[in-house]
Design an enzyme around this catalytic site. Sequence first.
Site, PDB file in Angstrom:
ATOM      1  N   ASP A 250     -11.122   2.251   4.205  1.00  0.00           N
ATOM      2  CA  ASP A 250     -11.278   1.190   3.812  1.00  0.00           C
ATOM      3  C   ASP A 250     -12.528   1.165   4.086  1.00  0.00           C
ATOM      4  OD1 ASP A 250      -9.206  -0.618   3.788  1.00  0.00           O
ATOM      5  OD2 ASP A 250      -8.349  -0.736   5.698  1.00  0.00           O
TER       6      ASP A 250
ATOM      7  N   GLN B 211      -4.496  -2.308   9.600  1.00  0.00           N
ATOM      8  CA  GLN B 211      -4.480  -3.474   8.838  1.00  0.00           C
ATOM      9  C   GLN B 211      -5.203  -4.018   9.538  1.00  0.00           C
ATOM     10  OE1 GLN B 211      -2.761  -4.411   6.112  1.00  0.00           O
ATOM     11  NE2 GLN B 211      -3.805  -5.934   5.851  1.00  0.00           N
TER      12      GLN B 211
ATOM     13  N   LYS C 294       1.465  -1.415  -0.410  1.00  0.00           N
ATOM     14  CA  LYS C 294      -0.365  -0.432  -0.118  1.00  0.00           C
ATOM     15  C   LYS C 294       1.052   1.553   0.107  1.00  0.00           C
ATOM     16  CE  LYS C 294      -3.552  -2.882   2.299  1.00  0.00           C
ATOM     17  NZ  LYS C 294      -4.465  -3.118   3.576  1.00  0.00           N
TER      18      LYS C 294
HETATM   19  C1  BQF Z   1      -2.663 -10.528  -6.004  1.00  0.00           C
HETATM   20  C2  BQF Z   1      -5.676  -9.318   2.458  1.00  0.00           C
HETATM   21  C3  BQF Z   1      -7.052 -11.337   3.607  1.00  0.00           C
HETATM   22  C4  BQF Z   1      -6.637 -10.729   5.228  1.00  0.00           C
HETATM   23  C5  BQF Z   1      -5.874  -9.359   5.283  1.00  0.00           C
HETATM   24  C6  BQF Z   1      -1.710  -8.459  -5.033  1.00  0.00           C
HETATM   25  C7  BQF Z   1      -3.044  -8.432  -2.360  1.00  0.00           C
HETATM   26  C8  BQF Z   1      -2.847  -9.279  -2.504  1.00  0.00           C
HETATM   27  C9  BQF Z   1      -2.838 -10.195  -3.926  1.00  0.00           C
HETATM   28  C10 BQF Z   1      -2.786  -7.555  -1.025  1.00  0.00           C
HETATM   29  C11 BQF Z   1      -5.581  -8.798   1.503  1.00  0.00           C
HETATM   30  C12 BQF Z   1      -5.119  -9.373   0.384  1.00  0.00           C
HETATM   31  C13 BQF Z   1      -4.864  -7.408   1.915  1.00  0.00           C
HETATM   32  C14 BQF Z   1      -2.388  -9.684  -5.022  1.00  0.00           C
HETATM   33  C15 BQF Z   1      -4.258  -6.672   0.810  1.00  0.00           C
HETATM   34  C16 BQF Z   1      -5.064  -8.137  -0.777  1.00  0.00           C
HETATM   35  O1  BQF Z   1      -1.207  -9.691  -6.975  1.00  0.00           O
HETATM   36  O2  BQF Z   1      -3.278 -11.270  -6.455  1.00  0.00           O
HETATM   37  C17 BQF Z   1      -2.294  -7.177  -3.899  1.00  0.00           C
HETATM   38  O3  BQF Z   1      -2.266  -6.526  -0.979  1.00  0.00           O
HETATM   39  N1  BQF Z   1      -3.919  -7.719  -0.792  1.00  0.00           N
HETATM   40  C18 BQF Z   1      -5.064  -6.586   3.372  1.00  0.00           C
HETATM   41  O4  BQF Z   1      -4.579  -5.288   3.266  1.00  0.00           O
HETATM   42  O5  BQF Z   1      -5.068  -7.685   3.838  1.00  0.00           O
HETATM   43  C19 BQF Z   1      -6.031  -8.656   4.081  1.00  0.00           C
HETATM   44  C20 BQF Z   1      -6.267 -11.183   2.447  1.00  0.00           C
END
Ligand code: BQF
Length: 293
Positions: free
Chosen positions: A119, A96, A52
Amino acid sequence: MELIDGKKVAVTIKQEIAAEVKRMLDQGEKAPHLAAILVGEDPASQTYVNSKAKACKEVGFISSNYNFPEDVSEEELLKTVEFINNDDDIDGLIVQLPLPDHIDNQKIIQHIRPEKDVDGFHPVNVGRMTIGLPSYVSATPYGILELIMRSRIETKGKNCVILGRSNIVGKPMSILMARNEEPGNATVTVCHSKTKNLKEITSKADILIVAIGKPEFVTEDMVKDNAVVIDVGIHRVKSDKTKSGFRLIGDVKFDEVSPKASHITPVPGGVGPMTIVSLLMNTLKASKKEIYA
Ligand code: BQF
């Protein structure tokens, strides 16, 4: 089968945002500023927060990270949220997730000013989204809507089946897909752990959105010919073929399901990258005070 390339769409949107930031700076306005709170050292959470911050930098946003040890008190987190709420230089704040068990997630989320809740997890934003008022739509559902729209997938009158009913994906997605909007106007069915005859229901889906949190749960026999399949799952599995020692898989058995689908999102590179740009889009809206004018 047409691959829905979330990574490519995300790059396009980042270019659009970067152009807008340049325009803002040229006009003497300040760059959008996103703050992120991270608790503990979960490697996945660290990766997400770093992605991010990197995305912010790419489009010319300012980003600040507030990191705390696993044993931080609820009180200290609330004080930090308060501090950021009152800092006029910061447009958006994310916490987060997941947070450690001794912290009450809802208590922290509800402390964020809805105007900075990029968010879209605060009940005020969830409520406003639900009744169709301007609101921050949370990153994953927003990213999926944007992918559907930019892939020119028709949703009006279609059967949309959603696997999963979480507050973060399944629940908001069901509301958004049923709205009288574009995309939307689908006939929505939500399935969960107590659903009977799951396969019968999923087999009727024109659009199948899978956020059930089980690796490769959806198999070929559960999917209708020419369905649109959106895979929201992200699971790390051990691999000796990658530098990191793991690879990512989704909630859908991609190799099996993809030949049947008209469109399908891969993992990685599908919904994931879109969640990051959704957060950027919400932060841009926050800096322009578009939602709460
Ligand atoms: C990709 C997330 C579960 C719990 C908390 C790119 C992300 C993921 C995959 C990413 C996720 C999942 C995020 C890919 C943010 C998605 O290339 O496939 C980016 O950064 N995510 C999060 O902040 O908290 C989570 C999943």
